[in-house]
Design a protein around this motif. Structure first.
Motif, mmCIF file in Angstrom:
data_model
loop_
_atom_site.group_PDB
_atom_site.id
_atom_site.type_symbol
_atom_site.label_atom_id
_atom_site.label_comp_id
_atom_site.label_asym_id
_atom_site.label_seq_id
_atom_site.Cartn_x
_atom_site.Cartn_y
_atom_site.Cartn_z
ATOM 1 N N PHE A 120 9.443 -35.138 11.218
ATOM 2 C CA PHE A 120 8.843 -36.438 10.944
ATOM 3 C C PHE A 120 7.332 -36.272 11.084
ATOM 4 O O PHE A 120 6.876 -35.613 12.016
ATOM 5 C CB PHE A 120 9.306 -37.485 11.974
ATOM 6 N N ALA A 121 6.587 -36.862 10.183
ATOM 7 C CA ALA A 121 5.133 -36.756 10.273
ATOM 8 C C ALA A 121 4.542 -38.094 10.692
ATOM 9 O O ALA A 121 4.968 -39.146 10.215
ATOM 10 C CB ALA A 121 4.562 -36.330 8.928
ATOM 11 N N VAL A 122 3.587 -38.061 11.620
ATOM 12 C CA VAL A 122 2.915 -39.274 12.090
ATOM 13 C C VAL A 122 1.406 -39.051 12.030
ATOM 14 O O VAL A 122 0.951 -37.915 11.925
ATOM 15 C CB VAL A 122 3.316 -39.628 13.549
ATOM 16 N N PRO A 123 0.631 -40.151 12.107
ATOM 17 C CA PRO A 123 -0.821 -39.970 12.136
ATOM 18 C C PRO A 123 -1.222 -39.117 13.342
ATOM 19 O O PRO A 123 -0.511 -39.087 14.354
ATOM 20 C CB PRO A 123 -1.359 -41.397 12.301
ATOM 21 N N GLU A 125 7.511 -40.454 6.125
ATOM 22 C CA GLU A 125 6.714 -39.275 5.832
ATOM 23 C C GLU A 125 7.321 -38.088 6.565
ATOM 24 O O GLU A 125 7.666 -38.175 7.740
ATOM 25 C CB GLU A 125 5.271 -39.505 6.315
#
Lengths: 95, 489
Positions: A88-91, A82
């Motif tokens: 970078f995408a994280v929760p 993601e």
């Protein structure tokens, strides 16, 4: 030495791997076997022996401090599960 | 014609290409057809026929314009642990399934620069952890050899580089890259009846090779004969500033070492390699190897490597410790599998639980345990100290001899599933290969004969650091004497 279920649970937690109870028991038996196997080393006299961390007698090289690579954001993100605006995408981590 | 093209050595294919007997496109197409016909071996994870044919066409053009490289037009297989730009690189794991590197490993780049052609990415034990190629997420690799009793039992090709060895043995590639951490080139070479060489640690760059245990990992070469191994290794080798442990040393023309002359060479036979319960046939082939070298003029010297029995326990602390650290990078954030969780930690834990196979989890946990607070000195530092003693054993032995001769593995290929229930039994496969890995020394397996079931047995030659040439020279002499009956499907 044999490991307890709690030992295995702790190690799995440290290694960030979620194991089911059945998996914990399965790993407990095999890990205990391996730990007992490697414990033979205690019979070796290693007083005054220096630990060997690398077989290469090379001193780590230094290079000139200059940029040799970069501007490859798209390449770096290519395999990201993601991404969002070149990151970078994280929760969500912080509430 | 097709099988004439595949059933020849790399060196003779180079001659044929140069003489214009066939083109690289024809040679490559013959191998692509052979791969398609042997898919039951499950040697390949990713076949790359389009890339191969394009590279082959380019190669034919280069040759026509007089610019042929060392491996110009030769189709090879690449262990799926080497990152290949634009081509899926999985390490035979679920966690890296679908990972498409945006860069090329230095070692494979060296091969393409020399004109080699990539047939595809071959199967292996997951993250190179295993000795039977039974831990791959993409299924077991089948050894092309069968027992001569006519039984159709499927045998393991050895591991971890099982796909590489099976492919070369089955004539679906002329040579293949492998990596060796504790025997992952030499043991499968022995099981599949081909040659495999692990050079000195630092000879081939590790940059772009998926890391398992960084102080031990070393790329190397598989081929059916010693000369072909030497050619592939020469191309793979060389200094790389991108690998901090890469050696800045000139690369010899390894094939030039194959003079056949070993008169006066001192060959050490370590008494500790006569392990309990070793099959008589292994002992016999070892003795035969000693006789062959003696007849060729070598002097046989008895030597002792007293800490040999501690090599496996040492390895099974150091390699898992390094593995637990190296594999911490697989967190589902930057690449590879991600399994969503309630929060970030939960996502890490689920990703890694689903993405890694059992053997990989086991080694990560052993390593985590050995490095954890309270155990670090007792396990990790202790193992590093014993590693020095093992390395010193070799230094002492090489005061009396130039090279060592041992069996490669304690058995021939076994039936798939055997040894799977007990990790220690599986680890014992590497009893003869692990010590030289811990010492970083060059070592090679050469097929020497068949056991009572008609399965290949290899002999191992271990050299001094940076002396691959003597290893290859002795390998060449063994090969000439052995007249090994290659598989000829």
């Amino acid at each position: 030495m044999s490991l307890s279920t709690d030992d295995v649970k702790k190690v799995a937690r440290l290694a960030r791997m979620k194991l089911t109870d059945a998996e914990l028991e399965e790993h407990k038996a095999k890990l205990s076997g391996i730990i007992s196997f490697v414990e033979q080393l205690s019979e070796v006299d290693t007083d005054n022996v220096e630990p060997l961390s690398s077989v290469v007698d090379i001193k780590l090289r230094l290079r000139e401090d200059k940029v040799t690579d970069g501007d490859i954001v798209k390449d770096i993100l290519k395999n990201a599960p993601e991404e969002l605006e070149d990151f970078f995408a994280v929760p969500k981590v912080v509430e | 014609m097709t099988s004439n093209l595949t059933h020849q050595s790399l060196a003779s294919a180079l001659e044929g290409l140069e003489k214009g007997d066939f083109t690289s496109v024809e040679l490559t197409q013959a191998h692509i057809s052979a791969i398609e016909a042997t898919r039951d071996l499950n040697a390949f994870i990713t076949e790359t026929p389009e890339i191969a044919l394009k590279q082959a066409a380019n190669s034919d053009e280069r040759r026509a314009s007089g610019k042929a490289g060392l491996l110009e037009g030769i189709p090879i297989a690449v262990k799926d642990l080497f990152c290949t730009k634009g081509v899926q690189t999985t390490a035979a794991s679920h966690i890296l399934e679908g990972f498409i590197p945006q860069y090329e490993s230095t070692t494979t780049q060296n091969l393409w620069d020399d004109g080699a052609v990539m047939l595809g990415k071959v199967n292996l034990d997951q993250f190179a952890m295993g000795s039977a190629n039974t831990t791959s997420y993409f299924g077991n690799v089948i050894n092309p050899w069968k027992k001569r009793d006519g039984s159709n039992e499927q045998l393991v090709p050895g591991g971890s580089s099982g796909g590489s060895a099976a492919s070369v043995a089955a004539y679906t590639s002329m040579a293949a890259t492998g990596t060796d951490t504790g025997g992952s080139i030499r043991q499968p070479a022995s099981f599949c009846g081909i040659t495999g060489i692990k050079p000195t640690y630092g000879r081939c760059s590790r940059w772009g090779v998926v890391a398992f245990a960084s102080s031990l990992d070393q790329p190397g070469a598989f081929a059916r004969d010693v000369r072909d191994s030497a050619l592939l290794l020469e191309s793979m080798s060389g200094f790389d500033p991108k690998d901090s442990t890469s050696a800045d040393m000139p690369v010899p023309h390894f094939a030039g070492a194959l003079t056949g002359d070993i008169k006066g060479l001192k060959v050490g036979v370590p008494k500790e390699y006569r392990v309990d319960g070793m099959p008589e046939e292994i002992e016999k082939i070892w003795q035969q190897g000693i006789e062959w070298l003696k007849s060729a003029g070598a002097e046989i010297v008895d030597v002792s490597l007293p800490h040999t029995k501690y090599a496996l326990p040492t390895y099974y602390i150091i390699a898992p410790a390094e593995c637990s650290s190296n594999l911490a990078r697989y967190d589902g954030v930057r690449y590879g599998l991600r399994v969503e969780g309630e929060d970030l930690t939960d996502s890490y834990e689920k990703t890694r639980a689903e993405g890694f196979g059992d053997e990989v989890k086991r080694r990560i946990m052993i390593g985590t345990y050995a490095l954890s607070s309270g155990y670090y000195d007792a396990y990790y530092i202790k193992a590093q100290k014993v590693r020095r003693l093992i390395s010193n054993d070799f230094t002492d032995a090489y005061k009396k001899c130039d090279v060592l001769l041992t069996p490669t593995a304690p058995s021939a290929a076994f039936v798939i599933g055997e040894n799977d229930d007990d990790p220690i039994k599986m680890y014992l496969n590497d009893v003869f290969t692990v010590p030289s890995s811990l010492a970083g020394l060059p070592a090679m397996s050469v097929p020497a004969g068949l056991d009572k079931d008609g399965l290949p047995l290899g002999l191992q030659i271990i050299g001094r650091a940076w002396d691959e040439e003597t290893v290859l020279r002795v390998g060449g002499v063994l090969e000439t004497a052995a007249q090994f009956p290659f598989l000829n499907k």
